[in-house]
Every structure is written in structure tokens, then in C-alpha cells.
Scaffold this active site. Structure first.
Site, PDB file in Angstrom:
ATOM      1  N   TYR A   1       2.901  -1.148   6.844  1.00 10.04           N
ATOM      2  CA  TYR A   1       2.046  -2.004   6.008  1.00 10.04           C
ATOM      3  C   TYR A   1       1.112  -2.855   6.872  1.00 10.04           C
ATOM      4  O   TYR A   1      -0.100  -2.912   6.645  1.00 10.04           O
ATOM      5  CB  TYR A   1       2.972  -2.886   5.175  1.00 10.04           C
ATOM      6  CG  TYR A   1       2.296  -3.871   4.241  1.00 10.04           C
ATOM      7  CD1 TYR A   1       1.425  -3.452   3.247  1.00 10.04           C
ATOM      8  CD2 TYR A   1       2.573  -5.239   4.335  1.00 10.04           C
ATOM      9  CE1 TYR A   1       0.843  -4.362   2.379  1.00 10.04           C
ATOM     10  CE2 TYR A   1       2.002  -6.156   3.463  1.00 10.04           C
ATOM     11  CZ  TYR A   1       1.137  -5.718   2.485  1.00 10.04           C
ATOM     12  OH  TYR A   1       0.557  -6.616   1.626  1.00 10.04           O
TER      13      TYR A   1
ATOM     14  N   THR B   1     -10.027  -3.707  -7.708  1.00  9.43           N
ATOM     15  CA  THR B   1      -9.072  -2.601  -7.576  1.00  9.43           C
ATOM     16  C   THR B   1      -7.660  -3.189  -7.679  1.00  9.43           C
ATOM     17  O   THR B   1      -7.429  -4.347  -7.339  1.00  9.43           O
ATOM     18  CB  THR B   1      -9.249  -1.836  -6.247  1.00  9.43           C
ATOM     19  OG1 THR B   1      -8.773  -2.647  -5.166  1.00  9.43           O
ATOM     20  CG2 THR B   1     -10.691  -1.446  -5.986  1.00  9.43           C
TER      21      THR B   1
ATOM     22  N   GLY C   1      -0.061  -7.949 -11.214  1.00  5.21           N
ATOM     23  CA  GLY C   1      -0.046  -9.001 -10.192  1.00  5.21           C
ATOM     24  C   GLY C   1      -1.346  -9.775 -10.022  1.00  5.21           C
ATOM     25  O   GLY C   1      -1.975 -10.191 -10.997  1.00  5.21           O
ATOM     26  N   ILE C   2      -1.743  -9.948  -8.783  1.00  5.72           N
ATOM     27  CA  ILE C   2      -2.910 -10.780  -8.453  1.00  5.72           C
ATOM     28  C   ILE C   2      -4.173 -10.224  -9.138  1.00  5.72           C
ATOM     29  O   ILE C   2      -4.949 -10.975  -9.732  1.00  5.72           O
ATOM     30  CB  ILE C   2      -3.121 -10.822  -6.918  1.00  5.72           C
ATOM     31  CG1 ILE C   2      -1.879 -11.409  -6.213  1.00  5.72           C
ATOM     32  CG2 ILE C   2      -4.364 -11.635  -6.557  1.00  5.72           C
ATOM     33  CD1 ILE C   2      -1.883 -11.275  -4.687  1.00  5.72           C
TER      34      ILE C   2
ATOM     35  N   ALA D   1      -6.076  -3.706 -10.545  1.00  9.45           N
ATOM     36  CA  ALA D   1      -6.202  -4.735 -11.585  1.00  9.45           C
ATOM     37  C   ALA D   1      -5.153  -4.592 -12.680  1.00  9.45           C
ATOM     38  O   ALA D   1      -5.173  -5.336 -13.655  1.00  9.45           O
ATOM     39  CB  ALA D   1      -7.601  -4.679 -12.190  1.00  9.45           C
TER      40      ALA D   1
HETATM   41  N1  LIG Z   1       2.789  -9.921  -3.368  1.00  8.60           N
HETATM   42  C1  LIG Z   1       2.744 -10.330  -2.128  1.00  8.60           C
HETATM   43  O1  LIG Z   1       3.683 -10.978  -1.611  1.00  8.60           O
HETATM   44  C2  LIG Z   1       1.532 -10.055  -1.276  1.00  8.60           C
HETATM   45  C3  LIG Z   1       1.421 -10.752  -0.065  1.00  8.60           C
HETATM   46  C4  LIG Z   1       0.316 -10.506   0.737  1.00  8.60           C
HETATM   47  C5  LIG Z   1      -0.654  -9.601   0.320  1.00  8.60           C
HETATM   48  N2  LIG Z   1      -0.500  -8.936  -0.857  1.00  8.60           N
HETATM   49  C6  LIG Z   1      -1.541  -7.976  -1.228  1.00  8.60           C
HETATM   50  O2  LIG Z   1      -2.062  -8.332  -2.477  1.00  8.60           O
HETATM   51  C7  LIG Z   1      -2.577  -7.166  -3.123  1.00  8.60           C
HETATM   52  C8  LIG Z   1      -2.110  -7.155  -4.565  1.00  8.60           C
HETATM   53  O3  LIG Z   1      -0.719  -7.045  -4.589  1.00  8.60           O
HETATM   54  P1  LIG Z   1       0.209  -7.604  -5.759  1.00  8.60           P
HETATM   55  O4  LIG Z   1       1.194  -8.494  -5.113  1.00  8.60           O
HETATM   56  O5  LIG Z   1      -0.618  -8.115  -6.882  1.00  8.60           O
HETATM   57  O6  LIG Z   1       0.976  -6.264  -6.120  1.00  8.60           O
HETATM   58  P2  LIG Z   1       1.200  -5.445  -7.450  1.00  8.60           P
HETATM   59  O7  LIG Z   1       1.477  -6.339  -8.608  1.00  8.60           O
HETATM   60  O8  LIG Z   1       2.203  -4.411  -7.080  1.00  8.60           O
HETATM   61  O9  LIG Z   1      -0.229  -4.753  -7.697  1.00  8.60           O
HETATM   62  C9  LIG Z   1      -0.669  -3.701  -6.893  1.00  8.60           C
HETATM   63  C10 LIG Z   1      -1.857  -3.080  -7.608  1.00  8.60           C
HETATM   64  O10 LIG Z   1      -2.355  -2.019  -6.791  1.00  8.60           O
HETATM   65  C11 LIG Z   1      -2.512  -0.873  -7.620  1.00  8.60           C
HETATM   66  N3  LIG Z   1      -2.349   0.336  -6.862  1.00  8.60           N
HETATM   67  C12 LIG Z   1      -1.272   0.735  -6.144  1.00  8.60           C
HETATM   68  N4  LIG Z   1      -1.486   1.951  -5.629  1.00  8.60           N
HETATM   69  C13 LIG Z   1      -2.735   2.332  -6.040  1.00  8.60           C
HETATM   70  C14 LIG Z   1      -3.518   3.487  -5.853  1.00  8.60           C
HETATM   71  N5  LIG Z   1      -3.074   4.531  -5.132  1.00  8.60           N
HETATM   72  N6  LIG Z   1      -4.751   3.551  -6.420  1.00  8.60           N
HETATM   73  C15 LIG Z   1      -5.198   2.506  -7.156  1.00  8.60           C
HETATM   74  N7  LIG Z   1      -4.511   1.378  -7.372  1.00  8.60           N
HETATM   75  C16 LIG Z   1      -3.289   1.306  -6.818  1.00  8.60           C
HETATM   76  C17 LIG Z   1      -1.435  -1.009  -8.690  1.00  8.60           C
HETATM   77  O11 LIG Z   1      -1.785  -0.306  -9.864  1.00  8.60           O
HETATM   78  P3  LIG Z   1      -1.268   1.164 -10.266  1.00  8.60           P
HETATM   79  O12 LIG Z   1       0.147   1.281  -9.820  1.00  8.60           O
HETATM   80  O13 LIG Z   1      -1.466   1.177 -11.725  1.00  8.60           O
HETATM   81  O14 LIG Z   1      -2.191   2.114  -9.570  1.00  8.60           O
HETATM   82  C18 LIG Z   1      -1.487  -2.496  -8.963  1.00  8.60           C
HETATM   83  O15 LIG Z   1      -2.486  -2.780  -9.895  1.00  8.60           O
HETATM   84  C19 LIG Z   1      -2.132  -5.980  -2.278  1.00  8.60           C
HETATM   85  O16 LIG Z   1      -3.198  -5.516  -1.485  1.00  8.60           O
HETATM   86  C20 LIG Z   1      -1.060  -6.561  -1.390  1.00  8.60           C
HETATM   87  O17 LIG Z   1      -0.951  -5.878  -0.169  1.00  8.60           O
HETATM   88  C21 LIG Z   1       0.563  -9.151  -1.671  1.00  8.60           C
END
Ligand SMILES: NC(=O)c1ccc[n+]([C@@H]2O[C@H](COP(=O)([O-])OP(=O)(O)OC[C@H]3O[C@@H](n4cnc5c(N)ncnc54)[C@H](OP(=O)(O)O)[C@@H]3O)[C@@H](O)[C@H]2O)c1
Length: 326
Positions: A193, A48, A53-54, A50
């Protein structure tokens, strides 16, 4: 008179199997590319979040290692482009649009992927959103709390709950729930969050203890700050050390290989240590930092409209002082 309580007979075989697997996969993880291929080749992985980012990085890595990757997020065009580029390179990838904050959509997604692929071996609950806003600016914004819970907690566990019966049936499965180092240090301005990620962690910890004997493993990922689009709007993070996206993907791959209960950073462990050993010192340090750093932090910090709060505050602490009458 109290009725007789019938105790269950525990099955200890899965525990022995897990011990053996921890040792063998721990050794194999020293050769990560080979071990990843051995772990995921021919497996179906649902990721999910996808589209960015990660999640997007992990999708490519797993597809290259021989997995069939099922990509989901709301931005279907981005997902389709990623899936198409993976298929052009000879890998197995499929895109599904879903809004994980919509529980019916979660059900529809799981039903569809099970119909089309027969199983999901690994679920990566990675979709997430974060809100940076102090509690004092959230007093009229209860929906902030509801929104993050809906996606980061309810959506994530809804997908897991849909897939658990099939994983139990096949006697194996791995569910990876993405959390943050923030739950270990209570980073200010992220109460909504962190609340949602703590809920996800609590559910996962109970699930680990309940479902281990069924063959399902759970891993929690306490990621530190990762340089992805998620943190881009928070300009102060430009000045903070952050994990690269590449390293974050490697971290996830390591979790898939070894299936640890939790992936943590030394900083996360240090924060927890401080919280338990020197709680007031930890609080002093974090609160002082909170007061120093303004609520809004854009280039120049000229008091323009705050992208996080929608307010126009010059300082993060003033409303709190007003409220307490000091
Ligand atoms: N970046 C950090 O510093 C960090 C640190 C700790 C943990 N995390 C965690 O890592 C995970 C990935 O984050 P990331 O940093 O890779 O962020 P990101 O690049 O913003 O990616 C977030 C992803 O979640 C999807 N998303 C958001 N809302 C959604 C929804 N309602 N339904 C389905 N998909 C949804 C987005 O796609 P769409 O917008 O296309 O739906 C996107 O693919 C998250 O759970 C975040 O909390 C991140």
C-alpha cells in the site's frame, strides 16, 4: 562542438496569482461553508471512490455547496442511489461505473464525462485499496504489489493524465491525490500500500512543479487513520484513535478551498521529524511495536485463518526468524 542551449522564458504571473490566492482563500477559509460555496458553485468535480467512506461524504458536501458532482466507483447501484438522493434534494449529481484499476476504463470514464459535462474543474483521486500484510507473508504474493499499484498509482494518474489537457486549456484545475500518513511513518505490514501511495506522491510532487504555471494546482492528502469501511476488517484499529469520516470530509473541503500543496497531521510531521532527526530511535519504536502486534488481530486472536494473509500464523515474526536460521 556543443550546440547552443536555448533557455525558456519563465512566466512568473501564475506565481504572483497563486500568492494572491493563497492569502485570499486562506482568509476566506475561516468561514468554511461560505468559502466552499464560493470555490465550487457551478464547478464540475469528479470523485473516484465515491460509493463509500470519504468519497461519498465529500460528494454530498460538494453537491450541497453547488458543485456538479460526478461519482465513480465499481458499485454502480450504490452510486446511483447516492446520485438519486442528491438529485432529490435539488443538487446536481451523476453516477458512472468504472474500475480505476483498468486503464481502458479510466480512458472511457474521462471521455464520457468530458463529452457529457464539457469539463472537469476538480479531480479527487480518492479510489483506493489497502493491503495489510507483512513482507514475509507476501513473498509468494507479488500480485499484492501489482494490484495496489494498478489502482492507487496507475489508475489515479491515468485519470489525471486524461483530464490535464482540458484543464490546461481552460487555464485552471485542481487535482487532489489521496495518500496516507503511512508514507510519513512507514507503518509496518503496509509495504504494498505504501509503495503505491509513495509512487502517487512522487508523481504529484513532480506534477506540482511542472504544471503550476498552467493554472493547475495539486494537493496531496496525507490522511491519518479514518474510521471508514476500509479499516473495518483490521480489528486492531478499533483500539486506535482515528479521524471521523466527518472530519475527513471537512479536511478535503479545506483542501478544496485553500489548495495547499499537502494536508498533513501533526503526527505525520512528528513522524517525519523523528525519521530525519532520530532515525534509529524511530525504527526501534516502530519495529518493537511490529513485533508485539500479531499479524492476525481478530476478536480473541485465537489463531483462526488470517483474513489478511490467508495463513494461520500465531506470531508475525516467526517465519522471519526461521528464514534467517536463528
Ligand atoms: N480509511 C483510512 O484510514 C485511510 C487513511 C489514509 C488514506 N486513506 C485513503 O482514502 C481513500 C478513500 O478511502 P476510504 O477510507 O474512504 O475507503 P472506502 O470506504 O473503502 O472507499 C474506497 C472507495 O474506493 C473505491 N474503489 C476501490 N477499488 C476500486 C476500483 N478498482 N475502481 C474504482 N473504485 C474503486 C470503492 O468503491 P467500489 O468498491 O464500489 O469500487 C470505494 O468507493 C483511499 O485512497 C485510501 O487509501 C484512507
Amino acid at each position: 562542438m556543443a550546440g547552443k542551449i536555448k533557455l525558456g522564458v519563465p512566466n512568473l504571473l501564475p506565481h504572483a496569482r497563486r500568492l494572491r490566492d493563497s492569502v485570499t482563500w486562506g482568509m476566506r477559509s475561516r468561514l468554511p461553508s461560505w468559502a466552499l460555496r464560493k470555490r465550487v458553485d457551478g464547478k464540475v468535480v469528479l470523485i473516484t471512490g465515491a460509493s463509500s467512506g470519504i468519497g461519498a461524504g465529500v460528494a454530498r458536501e460538494l453537491a450541497e455547496a453547488g458543485a456538479t458532482v460526478l461519482l465513480t466507483a465499481r458499485s454502480i447501484e450504490t452510486l446511483q442511489d447516492l446520485a438519486a438522493s442528491l438529485r432529490d434534494d435539488g443538487y446536481q449529481a451523476f453516477a458512472y461505473r468504472s474500475d480505476i484499476a483498468d486503464l481502458d476504463d479510466c480512458d472511457r470514464l474521462c471521455q464520457k464525462v468530458l463529452e457529457e459535462h464539457g469539463k472537469v474543474d476538480i479531480l479527487i483521486n480518492n479510489a483506493g485499496r489497502s493491503i495489510r500484510r507483512s513482507i514475509i507473508y507476501s513473498l509468494e504474493r507479488f500480485h499484492d504489489y501489482q494490484r495496489v499499484m494498478q489502482l492507487n498509482y496507475f489508475g489515479a494518474i491515468r485519470v489525471a493524465i486524461n483530464l490535464i489537457p482540458q484543464m490546461i486549456e481552460q487555464g485552471e484545475g485542481h487535482i487532489i491525490n489521496v495518500s496516507t500518513v503511512g508514507v510519513q511513518n512507514g507503518v509496518p505490514r503496509f509495504s504494498a500500500y505504501l509503495g503505491s501511495k509513495c509512487a502517487l506522491e512522487g508523481w504529484t510532487m513532480a506534477a506540482q512543479n511542472e504544471l503550476l504555471h498552467t493554472g493547475i494546482s495539486f494537493t496531496l492528502m496525507n490522511y491519518p487513520l479514518v474510521r471508514t469501511p476500509m479499516i473495518a476488517p483490521t480489528r486492531i484499529y478499533d483500539y486506535f484513535p482515528a479521524m471521523s469520516e466527518k472530519k475527513a470530509v471537512a479536511w478535503m473541503c479545506d483542501a478544496i478551498i485553500r489548495r495547499p500543496k499537502r494536508m498533513v497531521t501533526p503526527f505525520g510531521l512528528f513522524s517525519l521529524g523523528m525519521y530525519y532527526v532520530l532515525p534509529k530511535t524511530a525504527e526501534f519504536i516502530v519495529n518493537t511495536g511490529y513485533q508485539i502486534v500479531p499479524e492476525k488481530f481478530s476478536s480473541g486472536n485465537k489463531g483462526t485463518r488470517n483474513e489478511a494473509t490467508g495463513d494461520n500464523p500465531a506470531s508475525n515474526v516467526r517465519p522471519m526468524r526461521k528464514r534467517s536460521g536463528s
